[in-house]
Design a protein around this motif. Sequence first.
Motif, PDB file in Angstrom:
ATOM      1  N   SER A   4       0.804  -1.231   0.068  1.00 19.25           N
ATOM      2  CA  SER A   4       0.065   0.009  -0.038  1.00 19.25           C
ATOM      3  C   SER A   4       1.023   1.176  -0.130  1.00 19.25           C
ATOM      4  CB  SER A   4      -0.922  -0.111   1.192  1.00 19.25           C
ATOM      5  OG  SER A   4      -1.851   1.035   1.306  1.00 19.25           O
ATOM      6  N   ALA A   5       1.390   1.728  -1.098  1.00 18.82           N
ATOM      7  CA  ALA A   5       2.359   2.871  -1.259  1.00 18.82           C
ATOM      8  C   ALA A   5       1.443   4.069  -1.642  1.00 18.82           C
ATOM      9  CB  ALA A   5       3.322   2.538  -2.265  1.00 18.82           C
ATOM     10  N   GLN A   6       1.779   5.092  -0.994  1.00 16.14           N
ATOM     11  CA  GLN A   6       1.385   6.381  -1.303  1.00 16.14           C
ATOM     12  C   GLN A   6       2.489   7.049  -2.126  1.00 16.14           C
ATOM     13  OE1 GLN A   6       0.111   8.796   2.388  1.00 16.14           O
ATOM     14  NE2 GLN A   6      -1.333   9.920   0.906  1.00 16.14           N
ATOM     15  N   PHE A   7       1.701   7.592  -3.118  1.00 13.16           N
ATOM     16  CA  PHE A   7       2.429   8.465  -4.069  1.00 13.16           C
ATOM     17  C   PHE A   7       2.573   9.738  -3.990  1.00 13.16           C
ATOM     18  CE2 PHE A   7       1.951   4.617  -6.931  1.00 13.16           C
ATOM     19  CZ  PHE A   7       3.165   3.975  -6.646  1.00 13.16           C
ATOM     20  N   ILE A   8       3.762  10.747  -4.009  1.00 10.49           N
ATOM     21  CA  ILE A   8       3.681  11.988  -4.142  1.00 10.49           C
ATOM     22  C   ILE A   8       4.540  12.562  -5.201  1.00 10.49           C
ATOM     23  CG2 ILE A   8       3.326  12.228  -1.467  1.00 10.49           C
ATOM     24  CD1 ILE A   8       6.314  12.719  -1.226  1.00 10.49           C
ATOM     25  N   GLN A  36      12.909   8.102  -7.844  1.00 14.19           N
ATOM     26  CA  GLN A  36      11.432   8.328  -8.392  1.00 14.19           C
ATOM     27  C   GLN A  36      10.848   7.014  -9.064  1.00 14.19           C
ATOM     28  OE1 GLN A  36      12.372  11.453 -10.861  1.00 14.19           O
ATOM     29  NE2 GLN A  36      13.060  10.068 -12.599  1.00 14.19           N
ATOM     30  N   VAL A  37       9.611   6.849  -9.097  1.00 19.28           N
ATOM     31  CA  VAL A  37       8.824   5.655  -9.621  1.00 19.28           C
ATOM     32  C   VAL A  37       8.333   6.144 -11.085  1.00 19.28           C
ATOM     33  CG1 VAL A  37       7.232   3.990  -9.541  1.00 19.28           C
ATOM     34  CG2 VAL A  37       8.667   4.564  -7.511  1.00 19.28           C
ATOM     35  N   VAL A  45       6.737   9.769  -9.900  1.00 16.76           N
ATOM     36  CA  VAL A  45       6.313   9.995  -8.447  1.00 16.76           C
ATOM     37  C   VAL A  45       7.107   9.257  -7.460  1.00 16.76           C
ATOM     38  CG1 VAL A  45       3.949  10.155  -8.974  1.00 16.76           C
ATOM     39  CG2 VAL A  45       5.005   7.885  -8.187  1.00 16.76           C
ATOM     40  N   TRP A  46       7.080   9.915  -6.040  1.00 19.83           N
ATOM     41  CA  TRP A  46       8.145   9.362  -5.167  1.00 19.83           C
ATOM     42  C   TRP A  46       7.131   8.451  -4.192  1.00 19.83           C
ATOM     43  CZ3 TRP A  46       9.601  13.177  -7.789  1.00 19.83           C
ATOM     44  CH2 TRP A  46      10.779  13.614  -8.112  1.00 19.83           C
ATOM     45  N   VAL A  47       7.791   7.453  -3.361  1.00 23.50           N
ATOM     46  CA  VAL A  47       6.946   6.937  -2.272  1.00 23.50           C
ATOM     47  C   VAL A  47       7.160   7.616  -1.067  1.00 23.50           C
ATOM     48  CG1 VAL A  47       6.684   4.753  -1.037  1.00 23.50           C
ATOM     49  CG2 VAL A  47       7.505   4.410  -3.600  1.00 23.50           C
ATOM     50  N   ARG A  48       5.936   8.036  -0.448  1.00 26.34           N
ATOM     51  CA  ARG A  48       5.979   8.845   0.486  1.00 26.34           C
ATOM     52  C   ARG A  48       6.705   8.479   1.600  1.00 26.34           C
ATOM     53  NH1 ARG A  48       2.962  13.198   2.758  1.00 26.34           N
ATOM     54  NH2 ARG A  48       1.358  13.173   0.966  1.00 26.34           N
ATOM     55  N   ALA A  49       6.634   7.125   1.924  1.00 25.29           N
ATOM     56  CA  ALA A  49       7.259   6.449   3.034  1.00 25.29           C
ATOM     57  C   ALA A  49       8.754   6.625   2.876  1.00 25.29           C
ATOM     58  CB  ALA A  49       6.511   4.985   3.411  1.00 25.29           C
TER      59      ALA A  49
END
Length: 64
Positions: A4-8, A36-37, A45-49
Amino acid sequence: MLTSAQFIRLPQVKEMTCLSKSSIYRLMDDGDFPKQVALGARSVVWVRAQVEDWCAEKVAAAFG
């Protein structure tokens, strides 16, 4: 594997880190910042965590 990744996006990364776009990309190139992804041909995007963990490491290094 992330379940469950949150992207920013870049503006949020800049706000969270207080770094400029060029500093973020330079640190990524040096291996000192989360990569980055790619979501598509022109969308990253980047993974917030991962960004939060990087920030926490910087704080710990400063006060640890």
